[in-house]
Design a protein around this motif. Structure first.
Motif, mmCIF file in Angstrom:
data_model
loop_
_atom_site.group_PDB
_atom_site.id
_atom_site.type_symbol
_atom_site.label_atom_id
_atom_site.label_comp_id
_atom_site.label_asym_id
_atom_site.label_seq_id
_atom_site.Cartn_x
_atom_site.Cartn_y
_atom_site.Cartn_z
ATOM 1 N N GLY A 150 -113.906 28.624 -33.865
ATOM 2 C CA GLY A 150 -113.914 29.756 -34.519
ATOM 3 C C GLY A 150 -114.308 30.845 -33.497
ATOM 4 N N GLU A 151 -114.405 32.179 -33.999
ATOM 5 C CA GLU A 151 -114.844 33.298 -33.339
ATOM 6 C C GLU A 151 -116.203 33.719 -33.317
ATOM 7 O OE1 GLU A 151 -113.721 38.107 -33.559
ATOM 8 O OE2 GLU A 151 -112.478 36.704 -34.260
ATOM 9 N N GLU A 164 -115.668 26.859 -38.409
ATOM 10 C CA GLU A 164 -116.097 25.778 -38.816
ATOM 11 C C GLU A 164 -116.860 25.099 -37.739
ATOM 12 O OE1 GLU A 164 -113.762 23.244 -41.704
ATOM 13 O OE2 GLU A 164 -112.228 24.644 -41.244
ATOM 14 N N LEU A 219 -120.401 38.999 -42.304
ATOM 15 C CA LEU A 219 -119.614 38.922 -41.098
ATOM 16 C C LEU A 219 -118.902 40.135 -40.535
ATOM 17 C CD1 LEU A 219 -118.183 35.421 -42.024
ATOM 18 C CD2 LEU A 219 -119.902 35.882 -40.141
ATOM 19 N N GLU A 220 -118.270 40.824 -41.304
ATOM 20 C CA GLU A 220 -117.643 41.964 -40.918
ATOM 21 C C GLU A 220 -118.355 43.228 -40.309
ATOM 22 O OE1 GLU A 220 -115.064 43.172 -44.047
ATOM 23 O OE2 GLU A 220 -113.774 41.361 -44.045
ATOM 24 N N ASN A 276 -119.056 29.552 -41.042
ATOM 25 C CA ASN A 276 -119.770 30.870 -40.953
ATOM 26 C C ASN A 276 -121.138 30.680 -40.653
ATOM 27 O OD1 ASN A 276 -116.939 31.397 -40.894
ATOM 28 N ND2 ASN A 276 -117.189 32.236 -43.076
ATOM 29 N N SER A 301 -117.486 33.097 -37.128
ATOM 30 C CA SER A 301 -116.275 33.139 -38.417
ATOM 31 C C SER A 301 -115.695 31.991 -37.814
ATOM 32 C CB SER A 301 -115.763 34.216 -38.242
ATOM 33 O OG SER A 301 -114.871 34.141 -39.365
ATOM 34 N N GLN A 345 -118.445 37.629 -46.448
ATOM 35 C CA GLN A 345 -117.360 38.064 -45.653
ATOM 36 C C GLN A 345 -118.002 39.705 -45.077
ATOM 37 O OE1 GLN A 345 -115.077 36.181 -44.395
ATOM 38 N NE2 GLN A 345 -114.472 37.835 -43.021
ATOM 39 N N ALA A 386 -122.776 36.191 -34.848
ATOM 40 C CA ALA A 386 -122.195 35.929 -35.933
ATOM 41 C C ALA A 386 -120.926 34.918 -35.717
ATOM 42 C CB ALA A 386 -121.457 36.948 -36.746
#
Length: 161
Positions: free
Chosen positions: A70-71, A84, A42-43, A124, A82, A39, A80
């Protein structure tokens, strides 16, 4: 009578073997997939992103075996995701100058697309952007299965103000 039993056994064994091969094609990428990025990684991309967008299941050529949701976050160095993706082999991430929603669109536009890199996880991912690639020159991302020439998902992205 003996020919009938032999034929039935042959057909049943052929069906079982074929099912095993199909299960292997589906399960092997899941079993061998590396760990998804944590995480914090990703952040970091989300924090530094210049562009944002989404992948959706609701694409014309997406179906119950080929989808993503997802995003998307695009920073100067990484793309990136985030969310599935449906599991499968040999996924690739492409940047496209136009929105792509079908296999036909993909094949029509492939010569104008840029291959960003391989996707090896299904929940992800982070794919580094090659040095010579400028995301501002494109408007859409596409996940494509190279092994089976199969459309998985796509999404447009836009600059964050």
């Amino acid at each position: 009578m003996k020919k009938r039993i032999t034929l039935a056994l042959f057909v049943s064994h052929l069906l079982v073997a074929g099912s095993g091969v199909m299960m292997g094609i589906y399960l092997l990428p899941i079993i061998t997939a590396p760990m998804a990025p944590d995480q914090a990684s990703l952040e970091l991309t989300v924090k530094n992103r210049d562009y944002t967008g989404t992948f959706s299941r609701d694409r014309i050529d997406s179906d119950f075996l080929h989808w993503g949701e997802g995003e998307i976050s695009i920073s100067p160095d990484n793309i990136a995701f985030s969310g599935e993706l449906a599991p499968g082999p040999d996924y690739r991430l492409y940047l496209s100058p136009e929105f792509v929603e079908t296999e036909l669109d993909f094949h029509r536009l492939k010569s104008s697309m840029i291959l960003v890199g391989a996707i090896n996880t299904f929940g992800n991912f982070i794919v580094p952007i090659p040095n010579n690639v400028d995301p501002s020159q494109y408007m859409s991302l596409v996940v494509w299965c190279e092994s089976f020439s199969q459309f998985i998902t796509s999404g447009t992205y836009e600059k964050i103000n």
